[in-house]
Motif scaffolding. Structure first.
Motif, PDB file in Angstrom:
ATOM      1  N   LEU A 150      29.525  45.707 -28.947  1.00 53.39           N
ATOM      2  CA  LEU A 150      29.304  44.825 -27.796  1.00 53.39           C
ATOM      3  C   LEU A 150      30.626  44.438 -27.144  1.00 53.39           C
ATOM      4  O   LEU A 150      30.699  44.283 -25.924  1.00 53.39           O
ATOM      5  CB  LEU A 150      28.533  43.577 -28.225  1.00 53.39           C
ATOM      6  N   LYS A 151      31.684  44.299 -27.948  1.00 52.75           N
ATOM      7  CA  LYS A 151      32.989  43.980 -27.365  1.00 52.75           C
ATOM      8  C   LYS A 151      33.531  45.161 -26.570  1.00 52.75           C
ATOM      9  O   LYS A 151      34.164  44.979 -25.529  1.00 52.75           O
ATOM     10  CB  LYS A 151      33.963  43.566 -28.465  1.00 52.75           C
ATOM     11  N   GLU A 152      33.287  46.380 -27.079  1.00 53.13           N
ATOM     12  CA  GLU A 152      33.707  47.579 -26.343  1.00 53.13           C
ATOM     13  C   GLU A 152      33.009  47.656 -24.990  1.00 53.13           C
ATOM     14  O   GLU A 152      33.566  48.154 -24.024  1.00 53.13           O
ATOM     15  CB  GLU A 152      33.369  48.849 -27.127  1.00 53.13           C
ATOM     16  N   LEU A 153      31.774  47.144 -24.930  1.00 51.09           N
ATOM     17  CA  LEU A 153      31.023  47.173 -23.678  1.00 51.09           C
ATOM     18  C   LEU A 153      31.514  46.129 -22.692  1.00 51.09           C
ATOM     19  O   LEU A 153      31.057  46.083 -21.554  1.00 51.09           O
ATOM     20  CB  LEU A 153      29.528  46.959 -23.951  1.00 51.09           C
ATOM     21  N   GLY A 154      32.420  45.246 -23.143  1.00 56.86           N
ATOM     22  CA  GLY A 154      33.039  44.306 -22.224  1.00 56.86           C
ATOM     23  C   GLY A 154      32.382  42.949 -22.126  1.00 56.86           C
ATOM     24  O   GLY A 154      32.661  42.185 -21.210  1.00 56.86           O
ATOM     25  N   TYR A 155      31.502  42.608 -23.058  1.00 58.29           N
ATOM     26  CA  TYR A 155      30.877  41.288 -23.016  1.00 58.29           C
ATOM     27  C   TYR A 155      31.814  40.257 -23.654  1.00 58.29           C
ATOM     28  O   TYR A 155      32.624  40.575 -24.514  1.00 58.29           O
ATOM     29  CB  TYR A 155      29.548  41.302 -23.769  1.00 58.29           C
ATOM     30  N   ASN A 156      31.653  39.019 -23.231  1.00 59.69           N
ATOM     31  CA  ASN A 156      32.449  37.928 -23.769  1.00 59.69           C
ATOM     32  C   ASN A 156      31.524  36.992 -24.538  1.00 59.69           C
ATOM     33  O   ASN A 156      30.641  36.362 -23.954  1.00 59.69           O
ATOM     34  CB  ASN A 156      33.133  37.189 -22.615  1.00 59.69           C
ATOM     35  N   PHE A 157      31.710  36.896 -25.835  1.00 63.52           N
ATOM     36  CA  PHE A 157      30.771  36.112 -26.647  1.00 63.52           C
ATOM     37  C   PHE A 157      31.403  35.807 -27.993  1.00 63.52           C
ATOM     38  O   PHE A 157      32.457  36.330 -28.339  1.00 63.52           O
ATOM     39  CB  PHE A 157      29.473  36.888 -26.862  1.00 63.52           C
ATOM     40  N   LYS A 158      30.733  34.933 -28.762  1.00 68.72           N
ATOM     41  CA  LYS A 158      31.160  34.666 -30.131  1.00 68.72           C
ATOM     42  C   LYS A 158      30.046  35.117 -31.068  1.00 68.72           C
ATOM     43  O   LYS A 158      28.870  34.901 -30.797  1.00 68.72           O
ATOM     44  CB  LYS A 158      31.430  33.171 -30.303  1.00 68.72           C
ATOM     45  N   PHE A 159      30.444  35.764 -32.143  1.00 67.30           N
ATOM     46  CA  PHE A 159      29.455  36.344 -33.042  1.00 67.30           C
ATOM     47  C   PHE A 159      29.455  35.574 -34.358  1.00 67.30           C
ATOM     48  O   PHE A 159      30.496  35.350 -34.960  1.00 67.30           O
ATOM     49  CB  PHE A 159      29.812  37.809 -33.308  1.00 67.30           C
ATOM     50  N   ILE A 160      28.276  35.126 -34.780  1.00 65.64           N
ATOM     51  CA  ILE A 160      28.163  34.403 -36.048  1.00 65.64           C
ATOM     52  C   ILE A 160      27.448  35.297 -37.053  1.00 65.64           C
ATOM     53  O   ILE A 160      26.311  35.688 -36.846  1.00 65.64           O
ATOM     54  CB  ILE A 160      27.393  33.082 -35.867  1.00 65.64           C
ATOM     55  N   ASN A 161      28.155  35.605 -38.129  1.00 64.22           N
ATOM     56  CA  ASN A 161      27.615  36.492 -39.150  1.00 64.22           C
ATOM     57  C   ASN A 161      27.254  35.662 -40.374  1.00 64.22           C
ATOM     58  O   ASN A 161      28.108  35.059 -41.003  1.00 64.22           O
ATOM     59  CB  ASN A 161      28.687  37.539 -39.485  1.00 64.22           C
ATOM     60  N   LEU A 162      25.968  35.588 -40.697  1.00 70.66           N
ATOM     61  CA  LEU A 162      25.520  34.705 -41.783  1.00 70.66           C
ATOM     62  C   LEU A 162      25.520  35.376 -43.142  1.00 70.66           C
ATOM     63  O   LEU A 162      25.031  34.830 -44.116  1.00 70.66           O
ATOM     64  CB  LEU A 162      24.110  34.195 -41.487  1.00 70.66           C
ATOM     65  N   ILE A 163      26.051  36.610 -43.208  1.00 70.70           N
ATOM     66  CA  ILE A 163      25.957  37.350 -44.461  1.00 70.70           C
ATOM     67  C   ILE A 163      27.200  37.129 -45.301  1.00 70.70           C
ATOM     68  O   ILE A 163      28.321  37.204 -44.810  1.00 70.70           O
ATOM     69  CB  ILE A 163      25.774  38.845 -44.186  1.00 70.70           C
TER      70      ILE A 163
END
Lengths: 360, 304
Positions: free
Chosen positions: A93-106
């Motif tokens: 998703l970062k390669e696609l150019g979106y700006n976001f924060k990712f929360i990984n619960l694992i």
């Protein structure tokens, strides 16, 4: 910037997950458009070629949510490679150019409840741990009640005179649970009401419905889009569906069932097969002993634990003389394909039942 | 008296514990039979006996096991689940024993379990197996320790050889793959031969010291929980500034590699990487074209 949280779809569980996250973070929640064949084709466009199908669905959900303005994404998982989805999805998703924060619960290949609390606390400073546990319990109650209702529908809809009532009752339940504020009493009340409504639907007098057990990989089993509406097709053609895999089972019952599973399948298994492989076998044996007309085993293409189970399931099918059908999904949009296979499977069952009747 | 024959399939964990197994069982007075290198007969045995959705490495393994079951009294098939909480392995290895049990119900399979989270270690498993053949515990423990020493020596020889290779002035390519793919004749023999013919020094990911590799894999990701993947990816970060290019070899459809290799390609854009996926229908011509252009890229990159 406003925080808008989103998470991928799985079956109808977006309702309890939305309830929990909404209440512990007090942020806006954006639910991606419900799963469709469009979702998987968008996801497949950007995923590696031999990854399994839930990855493609999740990625499609994320892209849909990001396009509509979400900026916080949540991923959970565990078991086989489902535990490592998050990192690759974030990178793609970062390669696609979106700006976001990712929360990984694992954490260590399992969903970590404490990690969720820490992440939620970063967003909502006022969150107390007791409060968090309280909302978690309420969310789990919703999951348990929804699963119970859905199980009742699966096993009874084919017996009734007007099956549309069942769908309507479940729809009402879904809407009732989609509210932000629910007390424990109200959650129980909604469940009791829907159960009453379901039980009041009249049933047929003589029933010789075909009983089918569905086993396999969890995402394909639970999500009706992912399995091309398999369950509904079977129910509409008048068969009773047994399925044990739901979120209640995966979250609570599975931990206590491990020794029992190896006990029931001792004849075929010495060790567990990883993820839900051994469970599939144990439940197949259990239901074969109880008496069942057919087993359908479904999975997404390349699911390793379930492939481990297939040679053993074939042996069980021979030993108990129960027909079995294997379906492998890879996000294809060919619904006629499923129809033909189910038709052939029904022929198989009917032919076998006829034979049994003439002999005895 | 005729010696009992014990068969070890030349696939999967043979490439990790082969020397240990061989010396251990020979020390107990058994005859160890190794299956030949993968050939067309073994491959077709594997393809015909297991479902088509399995990965190529597994098909080859099944082929070797069935081939051996005809000529041996026993077969050694370990079941491996994890090496600790953060060191899991592919779920394929959880089910190998039970799957083979269905296929070869007549022949006897020797198995032991490696599951550190439940205190099942290789040492205990192999000693338990040894008690089947001899009642002398000193003999068992002595031959286990001797076998362990020999395996370590074998590993360190390979490691030192690799260190010497790095001193050369040739162009160097790192081959990253699971240990059971690198030395297999069907999967990677053609690739390594072709590269060596073009005077390229090959560095292998499985000859790096495993503990070092594990430490270096932290640069890649700290949530990765597959032990073998950690070793593969750790080698990339260890050798990164000493090599000219990298080739990933994976067998179709490998569940772990589909995630980890692709993430590694996204994260390492500064070196040339070739990702090869091998299945049973691969032809040498299609590989040659890819390798040829890859060699051109490496040589071109250095000229600039």
């Amino acid at each position: 910037m406003n925080k808008i949280i989103s998470f991928p779809h799985i079956s109808y569980y977006y309702i309890p997950i939305r309830y929990i996250i909404r209440n512990i973070t007090k942020c806006e929640i954006l639910i991606p458009e419900s799963n469709s064949l469009n979702t998987v084709s968008i996801g497949a466009k950007y995923s590696p070629n031999d990854v399994c199908m839930p990855f493609k669905y999740n990625l499609g959900n994320y892209i849909n949510a990001l396009n509509r303005g979400a900026n916080f994404l949540i991923q959970a998982g565990g078991g086989c490679r489902y535990g490592y989805y998050a990192e690759l999805q974030e990178q793609i998703l970062k390669e696609l150019g979106y700006n976001f924060k990712f929360i990984n619960l694992i954490k260590n290949n399992h969903i970590s409840i404490i990690k969720l609390y820490n992440e939620a606390k970063k967003i909502n400073n006022k969150l107390l741990f007791i409060e968090y546990v309280f909302y978690l319990i309420k969310g789990f109650l919703i999951i348990v009640f929804m699963d119970k209702t859905h199980k009742y529908i699966r096993e009874n809809q084919a017996l009734s005179i007007n099956p549309k009532e069942y769908k309507k009752a479940f729809q009402i339940l879904k809407i009732a649970y989609s509210k932000d504020k629910l007390s424990i009493l109200k959650i129980i009340k909604i469940y009791i009401n829907s159960k009453k409504a379901l039980k009041s639907i009249p049933k047929k007098q003589n029933n010789n419905n075909i009983k089918i057990l569905i086993i396999g990989e969890l995402y394909t089993l639970m999500d009706s889009t992912a399995n091309n509406n398999l369950e509904n097709i079977l129910i509409d053609s008048g068969s009773i569906i047994y399925r044990y895999t739901d979120l209640t089972y995966l979250l609570f019952k599975k931990k206590f069932a491990r020794t029992k599973i190896l006990k029931t399948s001792r004849k075929y298994l010495k060790y567990t097969l990883g993820a839900d492989g051994a469970e599939s076998i144990a439940h197949a044996i259990e239901h074969c002993k109880k008496g069942i007309d057919g087993i359908i085993h479904i999975k997404s293409y390349g699911c390793v634990p379930e492939i481990n189970a297939i040679p053993i399931l074939s042996q069980i099918s021979k030993d108990y003389n129960v027909p079995i059908m294997y379906l492998s999904y890879d996000g294809e949009n060919n619904i006629a394909n499923i129809d033909t296979k189910i038709e052939a499977f029904y022929d198989m069952i009917n032919e076998k039942n006829k034979k049994n009747n003439t002999y005895f | 008296m005729k010696k009992i024959k014990i068969g070890i399939p030349r696939a999967f964990h043979y490439y990790r514990y082969g020397v240990l197994w061989k010396t251990y069982f020979e020390g107990l007075g058994l005859k160890v039979v190794l299956s030949p290198e993968t050939n067309q007969e073994i491959l077709s045995l594997g393809i015909n006996n297991i479902i088509d959705e399995c990965c190529l490495s597994y098909k080859i393994f099944i082929g070797h096991a069935i081939y051996l079951s005809k000529i041996c009294d026993y077969l050694l098939i370990p079941r491996i689940c994890d090496y600790g909480k953060k060191d899991k392995v592919c779920t394929r290895f959880n089910g190998t024993y039970d799957n083979l049990n269905q296929l070869l119900s007549k022949s006897q399979i020797l198995d032991y379990n490696i599951e550190y989270t439940k205190h099942k270690y290789q040492f205990l498993g192999l000693i338990k197996l040894g008690l089947k053949f001899t009642k002398n515990p000193i003999k068992i423990i002595y031959s286990y320790l001797y076998a362990l020493k020999k395996q370590k020596k074998y590993d360190s020889i390979n490691e030192n050889e690799q260190k010497n290779k790095l001193q050369k002035n040739n162009k160097k390519v790192l081959i990253i793959s699971h240990f059971y793919n690198i030395k297999d004749k069907f999967i990677s023999k053609y690739i390594t031969d072709y590269l060596e013919k073009n005077s390229i020094t090959l560095i292998y990911s499985n000859y790096l010291d495993r503990k070092t590799a594990k430490v270096f894999s932290e640069y890649f990701s700290n949530t990765l929980y597959w032990k073998y993947s950690k070793e593969m990816i750790g080698s990339l970060y260890y050798y990164k500034y000493q090599i000219d290019g990298t080739i990933f070899i994976s067998t179709y459809p490998c569940g772990i590699d589909s995630l980890v290799n692709n993430l590694a390609i996204y994260k390492n854009k500064d070196i040339p990487i070739l990702n090869l996926s091998i299945d049973e229908n691969i032809t040498e011509v299609s590989l040659e074209t890819k390798l040829e252009s890859f060699i051109d890229i490496i040589k071109g990159a250095k000229n600039e």
